[in-house]
Design a protein around this motif. Structure first.
Motif, PDB file in Angstrom:
ATOM      1  N   VAL A  99       0.856  -1.190   0.000  1.00  0.00           N
ATOM      2  CA  VAL A  99       0.000   0.000   0.000  1.00  0.00           C
ATOM      3  C   VAL A  99       0.891   1.238   0.000  1.00  0.00           C
ATOM      4  CG1 VAL A  99      -1.691   1.357   1.291  1.00  0.00           C
ATOM      5  CG2 VAL A  99      -1.911  -1.133   1.191  1.00  0.00           C
ATOM      6  N   TRP A 106      -9.230   5.388  -3.540  1.00  0.00           N
ATOM      7  CA  TRP A 106      -8.097   4.560  -3.920  1.00  0.00           C
ATOM      8  C   TRP A 106      -7.692   4.823  -5.362  1.00  0.00           C
ATOM      9  CZ3 TRP A 106      -5.000   2.232  -0.677  1.00  0.00           C
ATOM     10  CH2 TRP A 106      -5.469   1.871   0.587  1.00  0.00           C
ATOM     11  N   PRO A 109      -1.742  -0.204  -4.950  1.00  0.00           N
ATOM     12  CA  PRO A 109      -2.854   0.627  -4.480  1.00  0.00           C
ATOM     13  C   PRO A 109      -2.336   1.844  -3.724  1.00  0.00           C
ATOM     14  CG  PRO A 109      -3.131  -1.671  -3.830  1.00  0.00           C
ATOM     15  CD  PRO A 109      -1.768  -1.559  -4.381  1.00  0.00           C
ATOM     16  N   MET A 154      -3.382   5.527  -1.613  1.00  0.00           N
ATOM     17  CA  MET A 154      -4.388   6.338  -0.953  1.00  0.00           C
ATOM     18  C   MET A 154      -3.858   7.760  -0.766  1.00  0.00           C
ATOM     19  SD  MET A 154      -7.227   7.092   0.484  1.00  0.00           S
ATOM     20  CE  MET A 154      -8.070   5.510   0.529  1.00  0.00           C
ATOM     21  N   LYS A 176      -7.449  -1.943   4.182  1.00  0.00           N
ATOM     22  CA  LYS A 176      -6.739  -2.519   3.038  1.00  0.00           C
ATOM     23  C   LYS A 176      -5.613  -3.427   3.490  1.00  0.00           C
ATOM     24  CE  LYS A 176      -7.008  -1.501  -0.883  1.00  0.00           C
ATOM     25  NZ  LYS A 176      -7.715  -2.090  -2.058  1.00  0.00           N
TER      26      LYS A 176
END
Length: 296
Positions: free
Chosen positions: A223, A249, A261, A263, A291
């Protein structure tokens, strides 16, 4: 100097306050320099109305410059003579330096090697006004990587990202979702502090982009969290503002094609100025926690 003129002199505290507000926080030299003594020591013209050889050379060069004319027919002042070339240490960002940065970053096979190449890279002028290279902090094996924009004064002194007020807030934000600097990896798009904490120019950002992209690729997090608009715009290739980007996202695609991914969220420094928006960042970090839990 008369007593009246002495009363008109600025107070030393006012002068220091002006320097602080202008972003001056470091001395250029260890010993003070008397600029008035330097002015008095400069050679003066030998007679009234007689220019020095240097001034005569400048005036002669100015006379050689023909006046320019606009389409409307009005003339402008003659252009000043060309200024001297910048010193070798003041590197002007250009495409050649950006290409060199891409080459150095792409051939680095480890984070230590990437850091060494960044330390030896002289293609970004920010390096010559910064005290330290601010590479990263935290655990490079962590599942989550957070990327800000550029280091500030405290970060420049310590050589680590997010160690000032915004860094302490970031630590609390991570702790709220059960993380700390041993379970996260933190870096910046720009590894050198801009003078006076000014906003990095597009040229400076473009030169540093290959290094942070390679850094993300080598860490290979599960992430990615973009702290603030500049980080999100640079790494997500978008022009949207952070208040529209945050909470949704996105995907950061590495040079090798790996999709991570991402954020986008609000920068801790922004939250210190706008505490009412902390609730928005809290929602974003809850999304990140969910996540990470889903990834396992």
């Amino acid at each position: 100097m008369t007593a009246a003129s002495q009363n008109n002199l600025p107070d030393l505290r006012d002068l220091l306050a002006f320097y602080a507000s202008a972003g001056v926080d470091d001395a250029l030299e260890d010993a003070p320099v008397n600029r008035f003594a330097e002015t008095a020591a400069r050679p003066q013209p030998q007679a009234r109305g007689e220019a020095t050889p240097q001034q005569a050379q400048v005036d002669g060069a100015a006379k050689l410059q023909p006046p320019t004319f606009t389409r409307g027919g009005s003339d402008e002042r003659p252009k000043a003579p060309p200024v001297s070339q910048p010193s070798a240490t003041a590197t002007v960002p250009d495409e050649a330096q950006a290409a060199l940065a891409r080459q150095l970053a792409s051939t680095a096979t480890t984070l230590d090697e990437l850091r060494q190449r960044m330390a030896e890279f002289d293609g970004c002028n920010l390096k010559f006004t910064a005290k330290n290279l601010v590479f990263a902090d935290g655990n490079p094996d962590a599942f989550i990587m957070l990327v800000g924009e550029a280091p500030g004064r405290d970060e420049d002194i310590e050589g680590l990202p997010f160690v000032g007020r915004s860094g302490r807030l970031l630590d609390r934000m991570l702790a709220a979702i059960g993380l700390d600097r041993t379970s996260a990896y933190i870096a910046n798009v720009i590894p050198w502090r801009p003078p006076g904490n000014r906003t990095p120019t597009p040229h400076e950002t473009e030169i540093c982009r290959p290094f942070i992209e390679r850094q993300i690729e080598l860490v290979n997090p599960k992430v990615l969290v973009n702290l603030g608009g500049p980080s999100a715009k640079t790494l997500l290739n978008t022009t949207e503002g952070i208040l529209r980007l945050r909470g949704n996202w996105r995907v950061h695609t590495t040079v090798s094609g790996t999709a991570i991914p991402a954020m986008p969220t609000l920068h801790p420094a922004y939250l210190l100025r706008t505490p009412a928006h902390k609730k928005l960042a809290w929602r974003d970090f809850l999304e990140v926690k969910a996540k990470l839990r889903a990834i396992g």
